[in-house]
Design a protein around this motif. Structure first.
Motif, PDB file in Angstrom:
ATOM      1  N   ALA A  60       0.853  -1.189   0.000  1.00 50.11           N
ATOM      2  CA  ALA A  60       0.000   0.000   0.000  1.00 50.11           C
ATOM      3  C   ALA A  60       0.886   1.236   0.000  1.00 50.11           C
ATOM      4  O   ALA A  60       1.691   1.439   0.916  1.00 50.11           O
ATOM      5  N   ASP A  61       0.752   2.040  -1.031  1.00 47.02           N
ATOM      6  CA  ASP A  61       1.495   3.294  -1.143  1.00 47.02           C
ATOM      7  C   ASP A  61       0.555   4.403  -0.676  1.00 47.02           C
ATOM      8  O   ASP A  61      -0.294   4.872  -1.433  1.00 47.02           O
ATOM      9  N   ILE A  62       0.674   4.798   0.586  1.00 45.71           N
ATOM     10  CA  ILE A  62      -0.322   5.680   1.180  1.00 45.71           C
ATOM     11  C   ILE A  62       0.332   6.874   1.868  1.00 45.71           C
ATOM     12  O   ILE A  62       1.520   6.846   2.195  1.00 45.71           O
ATOM     13  N   GLU A  63      -0.465   7.909   2.096  1.00 43.68           N
ATOM     14  CA  GLU A  63       0.005   9.079   2.817  1.00 43.68           C
ATOM     15  C   GLU A  63      -0.125   8.846   4.321  1.00 43.68           C
ATOM     16  O   GLU A  63      -0.913   8.009   4.766  1.00 43.68           O
ATOM     17  N   TYR A  64       0.636   9.609   5.089  1.00 42.66           N
ATOM     18  CA  TYR A  64       0.669   9.377   6.534  1.00 42.66           C
ATOM     19  C   TYR A  64      -0.651   9.700   7.218  1.00 42.66           C
ATOM     20  O   TYR A  64      -1.021   9.042   8.197  1.00 42.66           O
ATOM     21  N   TRP A  65      -1.393  10.681   6.704  1.00 39.62           N
ATOM     22  CA  TRP A  65      -2.704  10.918   7.316  1.00 39.62           C
ATOM     23  C   TRP A  65      -3.648   9.749   7.045  1.00 39.62           C
ATOM     24  O   TRP A  65      -4.509   9.428   7.874  1.00 39.62           O
ATOM     25  N   ILE A  66      -3.457   9.076   5.908  1.00 41.58           N
ATOM     26  CA  ILE A  66      -4.247   7.875   5.616  1.00 41.58           C
ATOM     27  C   ILE A  66      -3.831   6.733   6.539  1.00 41.58           C
ATOM     28  O   ILE A  66      -4.661   5.938   6.989  1.00 41.58           O
ATOM     29  N   CYS A  67      -2.539   6.671   6.840  1.00 42.24           N
ATOM     30  CA  CYS A  67      -2.038   5.627   7.740  1.00 42.24           C
ATOM     31  C   CYS A  67      -2.767   5.662   9.078  1.00 42.24           C
ATOM     32  O   CYS A  67      -3.054   4.626   9.670  1.00 42.24           O
ATOM     33  N   LYS A  68      -3.068   6.848   9.539  1.00 38.23           N
ATOM     34  CA  LYS A  68      -3.772   6.996  10.815  1.00 38.23           C
ATOM     35  C   LYS A  68      -5.149   6.331  10.773  1.00 38.23           C
ATOM     36  O   LYS A  68      -5.659   5.848  11.787  1.00 38.23           O
ATOM     37  N   LYS A  69      -5.744   6.280   9.582  1.00 37.63           N
ATOM     38  CA  LYS A  69      -7.039   5.611   9.417  1.00 37.63           C
ATOM     39  C   LYS A  69      -6.878   4.117   9.178  1.00 37.63           C
ATOM     40  O   LYS A  69      -7.724   3.315   9.582  1.00 37.63           O
ATOM     41  N   VAL A  70      -5.794   3.734   8.503  1.00 35.36           N
ATOM     42  CA  VAL A  70      -5.647   2.365   8.010  1.00 35.36           C
ATOM     43  C   VAL A  70      -4.958   1.435   8.998  1.00 35.36           C
ATOM     44  O   VAL A  70      -5.414   0.307   9.229  1.00 35.36           O
ATOM     45  N   PHE A  71      -3.857   1.870   9.601  1.00 38.81           N
ATOM     46  CA  PHE A  71      -3.033   0.934  10.364  1.00 38.81           C
ATOM     47  C   PHE A  71      -3.749   0.287  11.551  1.00 38.81           C
ATOM     48  O   PHE A  71      -3.548  -0.913  11.812  1.00 38.81           O
ATOM     49  N   PRO A  72      -4.602   1.005  12.276  1.00 41.70           N
ATOM     50  CA  PRO A  72      -5.303   0.351  13.386  1.00 41.70           C
ATOM     51  C   PRO A  72      -6.201  -0.805  12.974  1.00 41.70           C
ATOM     52  O   PRO A  72      -6.593  -1.616  13.820  1.00 41.70           O
ATOM     53  N   SER A  73      -6.537  -0.917  11.681  1.00 36.18           N
ATOM     54  CA  SER A  73      -7.410  -2.000  11.216  1.00 36.18           C
ATOM     55  C   SER A  73      -6.671  -3.322  11.022  1.00 36.18           C
ATOM     56  O   SER A  73      -7.284  -4.320  10.646  1.00 36.18           O
ATOM     57  N   LYS A  74      -5.353  -3.325  11.223  1.00 32.98           N
ATOM     58  CA  LYS A  74      -4.513  -4.531  11.154  1.00 32.98           C
ATOM     59  C   LYS A  74      -4.370  -5.102   9.746  1.00 32.98           C
ATOM     60  O   LYS A  74      -4.004  -6.274   9.585  1.00 32.98           O
ATOM     61  N   VAL A  75      -4.631  -4.294   8.727  1.00 36.85           N
ATOM     62  CA  VAL A  75      -4.467  -4.784   7.363  1.00 36.85           C
ATOM     63  C   VAL A  75      -3.013  -4.683   6.902  1.00 36.85           C
ATOM     64  O   VAL A  75      -2.629  -5.299   5.904  1.00 36.85           O
ATOM     65  N   LEU A  76      -2.188  -3.927   7.644  1.00 38.89           N
ATOM     66  CA  LEU A  76      -0.767  -3.803   7.336  1.00 38.89           C
ATOM     67  C   LEU A  76       0.052  -4.375   8.490  1.00 38.89           C
ATOM     68  O   LEU A  76      -0.372  -4.311   9.643  1.00 38.89           O
ATOM     69  N   GLN A  77       1.225  -4.909   8.183  1.00 41.49           N
ATOM     70  CA  GLN A  77       2.083  -5.468   9.215  1.00 41.49           C
ATOM     71  C   GLN A  77       3.187  -4.488   9.595  1.00 41.49           C
ATOM     72  O   GLN A  77       3.718  -3.776   8.729  1.00 41.49           O
ATOM     73  N   PRO A  78       3.535  -4.392  10.870  1.00 38.74           N
ATOM     74  CA  PRO A  78       4.662  -3.544  11.259  1.00 38.74           C
ATOM     75  C   PRO A  78       5.941  -3.968  10.532  1.00 38.74           C
ATOM     76  O   PRO A  78       6.178  -5.167  10.315  1.00 38.74           O
ATOM     77  N   LEU A  79       6.740  -2.988  10.157  1.00 38.44           N
ATOM     78  CA  LEU A  79       7.943  -3.230   9.368  1.00 38.44           C
ATOM     79  C   LEU A  79       9.171  -3.234  10.271  1.00 38.44           C
ATOM     80  O   LEU A  79       9.408  -2.291  11.025  1.00 38.44           O
ATOM     81  N   ASN A  80       9.946  -4.291  10.165  1.00 39.54           N
ATOM     82  CA  ASN A  80      11.133  -4.463  10.992  1.00 39.54           C
ATOM     83  C   ASN A  80      12.279  -3.633  10.427  1.00 39.54           C
ATOM     84  O   ASN A  80      12.857  -3.966   9.397  1.00 39.54           O
ATOM     85  N   THR A  81      12.637  -2.543  11.107  1.00 31.88           N
ATOM     86  CA  THR A  81      13.675  -1.652  10.573  1.00 31.88           C
ATOM     87  C   THR A  81      15.046  -2.307  10.547  1.00 31.88           C
ATOM     88  O   THR A  81      15.924  -1.876   9.801  1.00 31.88           O
ATOM     89  N   THR A  82      15.249  -3.362  11.342  1.00 32.40           N
ATOM     90  CA  THR A  82      16.547  -4.026  11.332  1.00 32.40           C
ATOM     91  C   THR A  82      16.776  -4.808  10.039  1.00 32.40           C
ATOM     92  O   THR A  82      17.908  -5.208   9.751  1.00 32.40           O
ATOM     93  N   ARG A  83      15.719  -5.006   9.252  1.00 31.65           N
ATOM     94  CA  ARG A  83      15.859  -5.662   7.952  1.00 31.65           C
ATOM     95  C   ARG A  83      16.178  -4.676   6.833  1.00 31.65           C
ATOM     96  O   ARG A  83      16.407  -5.099   5.692  1.00 31.65           O
ATOM     97  N   LEU A  84      16.194  -3.405   7.146  1.00 29.66           N
ATOM     98  CA  LEU A  84      16.441  -2.371   6.140  1.00 29.66           C
ATOM     99  C   LEU A  84      17.870  -1.859   6.249  1.00 29.66           C
ATOM    100  O   LEU A  84      18.244  -1.226   7.231  1.00 29.66           O
ATOM    101  N   LYS A  85      18.658  -2.131   5.240  1.00 31.74           N
ATOM    102  CA  LYS A  85      20.064  -1.736   5.261  1.00 31.74           C
ATOM    103  C   LYS A  85      20.245  -0.233   5.104  1.00 31.74           C
ATOM    104  O   LYS A  85      21.294   0.308   5.433  1.00 31.74           O
ATOM    105  N   LEU A  86      19.217   0.453   4.587  1.00 34.14           N
ATOM    106  CA  LEU A  86      19.330   1.889   4.344  1.00 34.14           C
ATOM    107  C   LEU A  86      18.442   2.707   5.279  1.00 34.14           C
ATOM    108  O   LEU A  86      18.170   3.873   5.017  1.00 34.14           O
ATOM    109  N   PHE A  87      18.036   2.103   6.373  1.00 33.82           N
ATOM    110  CA  PHE A  87      17.185   2.824   7.319  1.00 33.82           C
ATOM    111  C   PHE A  87      17.840   4.116   7.800  1.00 33.82           C
ATOM    112  O   PHE A  87      17.170   5.142   7.969  1.00 33.82           O
ATOM    113  N   ASP A  88      19.147   4.095   8.016  1.00 36.30           N
ATOM    114  CA  ASP A  88      19.832   5.275   8.546  1.00 36.30           C
ATOM    115  C   ASP A  88      19.944   6.407   7.533  1.00 36.30           C
ATOM    116  O   ASP A  88      20.389   7.508   7.872  1.00 36.30           O
ATOM    117  N   LYS A  89      19.541   6.172   6.277  1.00 41.89           N
ATOM    118  CA  LYS A  89      19.563   7.220   5.256  1.00 41.89           C
ATOM    119  C   LYS A  89      18.252   8.012   5.202  1.00 41.89           C
ATOM    120  O   LYS A  89      18.149   8.994   4.465  1.00 41.89           O
TER     121      LYS A  89
END
Length: 435
Positions: free
Chosen positions: A102-131
């Motif tokens: 889902a390519d969504i805006e952050y204000w949409i995230c506030k409506k969507v994420f509590p519905s559990k349709v998206l999974q939390p993303l593990n930042t330790t799996r992202l090699k470019l998180f610090d960028k």
């Protein structure tokens, strides 16, 4: 934006830029194949060609060129669907099995994420998180920057744990979205059809522009533009524009209804193309606008300015979220895609359209010094500035409206927002539209 023919005098320059971009793309592909980006070399070698990830979102960033480059660099297919913001919100919640990303805006995230349709993303799996820009981590462009009102991305950017839907007050190892694109929006104007300086959000209500003004009809965005206008007029005083009380909403909508009845507005647009056509035709001379839409008008040879205003900008940002059902090989591929998205090619592509990359440092390697100077540093262009498709956007000597990245994003007054009284606000907004 459509491809256009390039004059022969520009051909060597275009060829040079294509060579530069191709070289950068090859570098990225080499990085992928050598596991600098990917952590799953055997997957790519054996099974990746059979994978198709289904992504949907607004037309701002669901671009065919990104899917084509993804296929080239990572080897799997990306199937894109573009919708308007309201449809994105509805599909994300009601059709969770119909997409993988889902390519969504952050204000949409506030409506969507509590519905559990998206999974939390593990930042330790992202090699470019610090960028990633600190705007998405702690809300500050620089350590001394103020945090703007509204649904700032960092306020809904993290959750408390891998199975949580509760937004965390500070960064954790679990993100809701991987940020990708953002911008600071203001009013677009036709300087050839306006005979005075435009300095304030309230100028859109000048009777001189009666029947020639427009605002966008996406409630959670339009209400923020309306708040900037009303505050500039001195008509409404807000404790927090991003989280209005019912009384503040009522006062804001009353101002809009009165202006509509006076004939101030020509139209209320919902899509990029609508805003471009209204401005290019001259039906509208001042309106809420997005930066690339202004560039699209100018690409037709029509004067159009993205006007910096005294009260500052309204900002927005978006990111990529992964569907809860993703697992196994598809989930591994999706994480590879997230890292690739942050690795520079996409960021440079978006920068050239007038947006900003969430990982500025990596995108710089995929742009010429002149492109970076124009789009990010706010410097005069030393040569013609071209769109990602090779279309002339600005002539040599031009300076980007609003100046540098730090000038624009450092002058943000508010972010697009979902308020505590969101349902009430939407009802009142719709009453305004049909009044």
């Amino acid at each position: 934006m459509n491809d256009t023919d390039v004059n022969s005098t520009d051909a060597p320059k275009n060829k040079s830029r294509r060579k530069f971009i191709k070289g950068a793309s090859v570098a990225t592909a080499a990085a992928v194949s050598s596991s600098m980006i990917t952590g799953f070399p055997m997957i790519w070698a054996q099974n990746i060609k059979n994978i198709t990830l289904r992504q949907f979102g607004t037309g701002v960033s669901n671009l065919n060129a990104i899917a084509e480059q993804c296929k080239k660099d990572l080897g799997f297919n990306l199937q894109l669907t573009s919708l308007d913001s309201d449809s994105v919100t509805q599909r994300a919640v009601t059709q969770p099995r119909s997409y993988d990303i889902a390519d969504i805006e952050y204000w949409i995230c506030k409506k969507v994420f509590p519905s559990k349709v998206l999974q939390p993303l593990n930042t330790t799996r992202l090699k470019l998180f610090d960028k990633i820009s600190p705007l998405f981590i702690n809300g500050k462009l620089t350590p001394s920057s103020p945090i703007a009102q509204g649904t700032a991305p960092h306020t809904v950017g993290f959750v408390e744990g891998k199975d949580s839907t509760t937004f965390a007050p500070s960064p954790t190892d679990w993100m809701t979205l991987i940020p990708t694109i953002y911008n600071a929006d203001t009013l677009g104007i036709r300087p050839d059809l306006i005979n005075r300086p435009i300095k304030n959000w309230s100028d859109i209500m000048d009777p001189a522009f009666k029947g020639k003004a427009s605002i966008l009809n996406i409630p959670s965005i339009g209400i923020m533009d309306a708040a900037m206008i009303c505050e500039s007029m001195g008509a409404v005083s807000y404790a927090d524009k991003g989280n209005m009380s019912k009384d503040e909403i009522d006062k804001t909508i009353a101002v809009l209804i009165d202006a509509k009845r006076q004939g101030q507005f020509r139209a209320f647009w919902k899509s990029f193309d609508e805003s471009v056509n209204l401005m290019a035709s001259g039906e509208v001379v001042i309106q809420s606008m997005w930066s690339p839409a202004v560039a699209a008008v100018r690409s037709r040879g029509i004067p159009c300015v993205y006007q910096p205003l005294k009260e500052g900008y309204r900002a927005w940002g978006g990111g990529l979220g992964l569907a809860s059902h993703l697992s196994g090989l598809e989930l591994d591929a999706a994480y590879e895609y997230l890292d690739w998205y942050l690795s520079g090619w996409v960021g440079a592509y978006l920068n050239r359209q007038g947006y900003y990359s969430a990982a500025p440092e990596t995108s710089k390697a995929f742009m010429t010094n002149d492109e970076w100077g124009f789009w990010i540093d706010g410097k005069p262009a030393s040569s013609d500035i071209l769109s990602p498709t090779g279309q002339l956007m600005e002539k040599a000597g031009a300076v980007r409206d609003g100046g540098s990245y730090w000038d624009r994003m450092g002058s943000v007054a508010c972010w697009n927002s979902v308020m505590d009284e969101n349902k009430y606000m939407i009802r009142k907004w719709n009453e305004f539209i049909v009044s």
